[in-house]
Design a protein around this motif. Structure first.
Motif, PDB file in Angstrom:
ATOM      1  N   UNK A 243     -10.946  18.011 -18.754  1.00  0.00           N
ATOM      2  CA  UNK A 243     -11.018  19.408 -19.208  1.00  0.00           C
ATOM      3  C   UNK A 243     -10.213  19.559 -20.496  1.00  0.00           C
ATOM      4  N   UNK A 244     -10.725  18.947 -21.544  1.00  0.00           N
ATOM      5  CA  UNK A 244     -10.081  19.000 -22.857  1.00  0.00           C
ATOM      6  C   UNK A 244     -11.080  19.525 -23.880  1.00  0.00           C
ATOM      7  N   UNK A 245     -10.615  19.690 -25.099  1.00  0.00           N
ATOM      8  CA  UNK A 245     -11.471  20.196 -26.180  1.00  0.00           C
ATOM      9  C   UNK A 245     -12.663  19.249 -26.375  1.00  0.00           C
ATOM     10  N   UNK A 246     -13.838  19.797 -26.704  1.00  0.00           N
ATOM     11  CA  UNK A 246     -15.031  18.958 -26.926  1.00  0.00           C
ATOM     12  C   UNK A 246     -14.813  17.837 -27.938  1.00  0.00           C
ATOM     13  N   UNK A 247     -13.963  18.107 -28.938  1.00  0.00           N
ATOM     14  CA  UNK A 247     -13.678  17.053 -29.922  1.00  0.00           C
ATOM     15  C   UNK A 247     -12.978  15.883 -29.251  1.00  0.00           C
ATOM     16  N   UNK A 248     -12.064  16.183 -28.339  1.00  0.00           N
ATOM     17  CA  UNK A 248     -11.369  15.137 -27.599  1.00  0.00           C
ATOM     18  C   UNK A 248     -12.330  14.327 -26.750  1.00  0.00           C
ATOM     19  N   UNK A 249     -13.284  15.016 -26.126  1.00  0.00           N
ATOM     20  CA  UNK A 249     -14.287  14.313 -25.321  1.00  0.00           C
ATOM     21  C   UNK A 249     -15.149  13.413 -26.201  1.00  0.00           C
ATOM     22  N   UNK A 250     -15.482  13.922 -27.398  1.00  0.00           N
ATOM     23  CA  UNK A 250     -16.281  13.113 -28.325  1.00  0.00           C
ATOM     24  C   UNK A 250     -15.539  11.866 -28.772  1.00  0.00           C
ATOM     25  N   UNK A 251     -14.221  12.019 -29.025  1.00  0.00           N
ATOM     26  CA  UNK A 251     -13.406  10.862 -29.412  1.00  0.00           C
ATOM     27  C   UNK A 251     -13.382   9.835 -28.286  1.00  0.00           C
ATOM     28  N   UNK A 252     -13.215  10.316 -27.039  1.00  0.00           N
ATOM     29  CA  UNK A 252     -13.215   9.409 -25.889  1.00  0.00           C
ATOM     30  C   UNK A 252     -14.568   8.706 -25.757  1.00  0.00           C
ATOM     31  N   UNK A 253     -15.646   9.397 -26.087  1.00  0.00           N
ATOM     32  CA  UNK A 253     -16.979   8.822 -25.991  1.00  0.00           C
ATOM     33  C   UNK A 253     -17.166   7.679 -26.996  1.00  0.00           C
ATOM     34  N   UNK A 254     -16.763   7.916 -28.248  1.00  0.00           N
ATOM     35  CA  UNK A 254     -16.866   6.873 -29.272  1.00  0.00           C
ATOM     36  C   UNK A 254     -15.926   5.716 -28.948  1.00  0.00           C
TER      37      UNK A 254
END
Length: 335
Positions: free
Chosen positions: A43-54
């Motif tokens: 449950x973090x900012x979408x940008x953080x989720x995107x960073x984790x995805x990459x």
């Protein structure tokens, strides 16, 4: 300065793994990957989720190269546990052991040959072959070497090339390719049902797109770069192919870690039994290995590699489409 078979023999002292270090590399990478994948659901900012995805994609890339090393028996060659674990990694990474080991071993044994090098590698046509071919043959050839094909390596290279196509051609031999395909689809369905399209996108699609695109380009650029050499059966030797037809891709320390030193590709082709973490050691201590033909991930270098299309036998170099008769080149595929 040692050359030929003497050079290969000199590398053998590096072809011994350190068991504890090999296990540490595997376990730490798997744990970091699990944390990064979990991060796509936090449950973090979408940008953080995107960073984790990459980041997950980069860690899949590292784990894939480690798997590749184990398949060469460069690390943990006598460990049954490692063999089972890495076979599972191959299935999850859409590169099952049955097709990866056979095609990749063929690639090592036929690196830079104009005939027989297509298996396990990007196809190579000579200038005369290209000009004599039909428009459809040229189109297929250019499609397989096109930058967009590499960017979509998740679908073109792995889902189709490493799973679906091998299974359809030989179901008994490549049954693990079907397992990989069905398991990948099942994971995707589970992610979509449990977390919606965002879960599917962030936890599976983007990581595999990232790992596959970078992996496909690395494999291309390691054998398609300015100064590369190709030969027919005459004049070809294993050692010469390693030093003249496999690049040393210089990267920063971060990318060297994520790619598990695969940029030291000339040394890897010289002796595939050297563990990835010992390749820099071999380069430092053997002056003969420091004369390799080099490339990098700089945008200019990437462009220089991607523009190469066919082997000019007369000029003994790879050339782009602008060096060919424009009347003979299909319009849809430009440089």
């Amino acid at each position: 300065m040692r050359t030929g078979h003497e050079l290969v023999v000199a590398t053998k002292r590096y072809a011994e793994d350190f068991t504890a270090k090999s296990w540490w590399c595997i376990i730490s990478t798997v744990l970091l990957l699990l944390v990064a994948l979990a991060g796509t659901h936090w449950n973090i900012h979408p940008v953080g989720k995107g960073i984790c995805s990459v980041l997950s994609g980069l860690l899949i890339l590292r784990l894939f190269v480690i798997y590749h090393d184990q398949q060469h028996r460069a690390i943990l060659p006598r460990s049954r546990v490692a063999e089972i674990l890495m076979r599972a990694v191959g299935i999850l990474a859409l590169s099952p052991s049955s097709i990866w080991r056979s095609s990749h071993n063929h690639h090592h044994n036929h690196n830079s040959k104009l005939r027989g090098s297509r298996i396990g590698s990007f196809p190579i046509m000579t200038k005369s072959q290209f000009l004599k071919s039909s428009s459809w043959t040229r189109l297929k050839y250019l499609f397989m070497r096109h930058p967009l094909t590499m960017l979509s390596g998740y679908f073109a290279v792995f889902l189709y090339g490493m799973c679906l196509n091998p299974f359809c051609n030989d179901p008994k031999k490549h049954y693990d390719c079907l397992i990989a395909l069905l398991l990948h689809i099942a994971i995707g369905v589970w992610l979509a049902l449990a977390w919606g399209w965002q879960g599917l996108l962030l936890t599976q699609t983007i990581p595999h797109l990232t790992a596959s695109a970078i992996g496909a380009y690395l494999f291309y650029a390691q054998h398609n770069f300015p100064g590369v050499s190709f030969r027919d059966r005459f004049g070809w030797t294993y050692e010469r192919a390693a030093m003249e037809s496999s690049s040393f891709m210089k990267t920063n320390s971060i990318m060297a870690w994520f790619t598990a030193n695969i940029g030291y590709h000339h040394i890897h082709h010289l002796n595939a039994r050297i563990p990835f973490y010992r390749l820099p050691e071999a380069l430092r201590e053997m002056p003969e290995l420091q004369t390799a033909r080099m490339t990098s991930l700089h945008p200019v270098e990437i462009f220089r590699c991607l523009r190469l299309k066919v082997w000019d036998v007369e000029a003994q170099r790879m050339i782009g489409l602008r060096h060919l008769s424009r009347a003979s080149v299909p319009v849809p595929m430009s440089e």
